[in-house]
Design a protein around this motif. Structure first.
Motif, PDB file in Angstrom:
ATOM      1  N   THR A 244      42.367  10.374  30.695  1.00 20.51           N
ATOM      2  CA  THR A 244      43.221  10.826  31.802  1.00 20.51           C
ATOM      3  C   THR A 244      43.705  12.250  31.537  1.00 20.51           C
ATOM      4  O   THR A 244      43.700  13.094  32.439  1.00 20.51           O
ATOM      5  CB  THR A 244      44.421   9.866  31.972  1.00 20.51           C
ATOM      6  N   ILE A 245      44.108  12.531  30.310  1.00 20.46           N
ATOM      7  CA  ILE A 245      44.594  13.866  29.947  1.00 20.46           C
ATOM      8  C   ILE A 245      43.467  14.888  30.051  1.00 20.46           C
ATOM      9  O   ILE A 245      43.646  15.973  30.618  1.00 20.46           O
ATOM     10  CB  ILE A 245      45.234  13.852  28.547  1.00 20.46           C
TER      11      ILE A 245
ATOM     12  N   HIS B 295      42.713  15.695  33.637  1.00 17.86           N
ATOM     13  CA  HIS B 295      43.768  16.555  34.172  1.00 17.86           C
ATOM     14  C   HIS B 295      43.538  18.015  33.759  1.00 17.86           C
ATOM     15  O   HIS B 295      43.613  18.922  34.578  1.00 17.86           O
ATOM     16  CB  HIS B 295      45.139  16.067  33.687  1.00 17.86           C
TER      17      HIS B 295
ATOM     18  N   ALA C 226      53.275  14.036  29.163  1.00 20.98           N
ATOM     19  CA  ALA C 226      52.122  14.235  28.267  1.00 20.98           C
ATOM     20  C   ALA C 226      51.141  15.238  28.871  1.00 20.98           C
ATOM     21  O   ALA C 226      50.578  16.075  28.151  1.00 20.98           O
ATOM     22  CB  ALA C 226      51.432  12.907  27.991  1.00 20.98           C
ATOM     23  N   LEU C 227      50.944  15.182  30.180  1.00 22.65           N
ATOM     24  CA  LEU C 227      50.036  16.132  30.848  1.00 22.65           C
ATOM     25  C   LEU C 227      50.557  17.563  30.727  1.00 22.65           C
ATOM     26  O   LEU C 227      49.783  18.491  30.414  1.00 22.65           O
ATOM     27  CB  LEU C 227      49.858  15.752  32.323  1.00 22.65           C
TER      28      LEU C 227
ATOM     29  N   GLY D 295      45.120   7.067  26.634  1.00 23.28           N
ATOM     30  CA  GLY D 295      45.254   8.019  27.733  1.00 23.28           C
ATOM     31  C   GLY D 295      44.493   9.317  27.571  1.00 23.28           C
ATOM     32  O   GLY D 295      44.654  10.234  28.368  1.00 23.28           O
TER      33      GLY D 295
ATOM     34  N   ARG E 256      48.067  -1.458  28.596  1.00 30.51           N
ATOM     35  CA  ARG E 256      47.149  -0.524  29.265  1.00 30.51           C
ATOM     36  C   ARG E 256      45.723  -1.061  29.277  1.00 30.51           C
ATOM     37  O   ARG E 256      45.026  -0.965  30.286  1.00 30.51           O
ATOM     38  CB  ARG E 256      47.192   0.839  28.574  1.00 30.51           C
TER      39      ARG E 256
ATOM     40  N   LEU F  76      53.331   9.678  31.248  1.00 28.85           N
ATOM     41  CA  LEU F  76      52.098  10.423  31.512  1.00 28.85           C
ATOM     42  C   LEU F  76      52.359  11.846  32.001  1.00 28.85           C
ATOM     43  O   LEU F  76      51.743  12.791  31.503  1.00 28.85           O
ATOM     44  CB  LEU F  76      51.211   9.664  32.503  1.00 28.85           C
ATOM     45  N   GLU F  77      53.263  12.019  32.956  1.00 22.62           N
ATOM     46  CA  GLU F  77      53.518  13.359  33.520  1.00 22.62           C
ATOM     47  C   GLU F  77      53.956  14.342  32.432  1.00 22.62           C
ATOM     48  O   GLU F  77      53.547  15.500  32.427  1.00 22.62           O
ATOM     49  CB  GLU F  77      54.570  13.302  34.644  1.00 22.62           C
TER      50      GLU F  77
ATOM     51  N   ASN G  34      51.734   9.892  24.172  1.00 17.71           N
ATOM     52  CA  ASN G  34      51.635   9.660  25.612  1.00 17.71           C
ATOM     53  C   ASN G  34      52.522   8.484  25.990  1.00 17.71           C
ATOM     54  O   ASN G  34      52.069   7.358  26.108  1.00 17.71           O
ATOM     55  CB  ASN G  34      50.177   9.401  26.011  1.00 17.71           C
ATOM     56  N   ASN G  35      53.813   8.789  26.175  1.00 15.06           N
ATOM     57  CA  ASN G  35      54.774   7.781  26.592  1.00 15.06           C
ATOM     58  C   ASN G  35      54.922   7.818  28.105  1.00 15.06           C
ATOM     59  O   ASN G  35      54.664   6.843  28.794  1.00 15.06           O
ATOM     60  CB  ASN G  35      56.111   8.009  25.891  1.00 15.06           C
TER      61      ASN G  35
END
Length: 188
Positions: A18-19, A22, A174-175, A15, A133, A171-172, A168-169
């Protein structure tokens, strides 16, 4: 004043991209360090935006001319690296450089820049979730996924070398955690 460096590394599928995307969407003064690679373009990737796509021969020529801050042959014949000129261009303009690099590259950049850099290891919650994933991406065949999973086991051993381990379990969550980690580092 030169900008700081934020390094995100992880096994493929954890991830990190993605991070990083963001964080770039937030008003944090971050600029993406576009890496160079000798691998082919995937999907909707754009040369000069996602990577600088160059041939293996050109990559090796640039290595010989010491144009890379770090580079690695991540898979046989497939190179990834960070051009020194890209990093210094951003820093001299006062921007903070954010990296999305493999674990060896992340360790090398941290070693080179020391306290000017924050290294973050993005860890998947489990090997099973990582496989799910990678399969869900639908960008690689079964053989490539098996290679990535084998490499992920090795890459996980690098986690203790990073300043921060971000699991990153969800996502929200982790962000949000990534935003706090980066904001705190930039304010220090």
């Amino acid at each position: 004043m030169k900008g700081k460096l934020i390094i995100f590394s992880a096994p493929s599928g954890a991830g990190k991209t993605t991070i990083v995307k963001h964080l770039l969407s937030k008003n944090l003064g971050l600029e993406f360090s576009v890496s160079a690679t000798s691998r082919p373009i995937r999907g909707a990737e754009v040369d000069g935006k996602d990577y600088y796509f160059i041939s293996s021969e050109e990559f090796k020529r640039r290595v010989d001319h010491e144009e890379f801050l770090e580079y690695e042959e991540v898979y046989p014949g497939i190179y990834y690296g960070t051009l020194k000129s890209e990093v210094e261009r951003i820093r001299l303009q006062g921007g903070h450089v954010i990296f999305d690099v493999d674990v060896v590259g992340g360790c090398n950049i941290k070693k080179y820049y020391g306290d000017e850099a924050l290294s973050v290891f993005v860890q998947p919650p489990s090997a099973e979730e990582l496989k799910k994933r990678l399969v869900g991406r639908s960008t690689d065949c079964e053989e490539v996924i098996a290679t990535r999973l084998a490499k992920a086991n090795y890459e996980m051993t690098f986690a203790p070398r990073f300043d921060v381990i971000l699991i990153n379990n969800v996502l929200e969550e982790a962000l949000k955690e990534a935003e706090k980690i980066v904001t705190d580092f930039l304010a220090s």
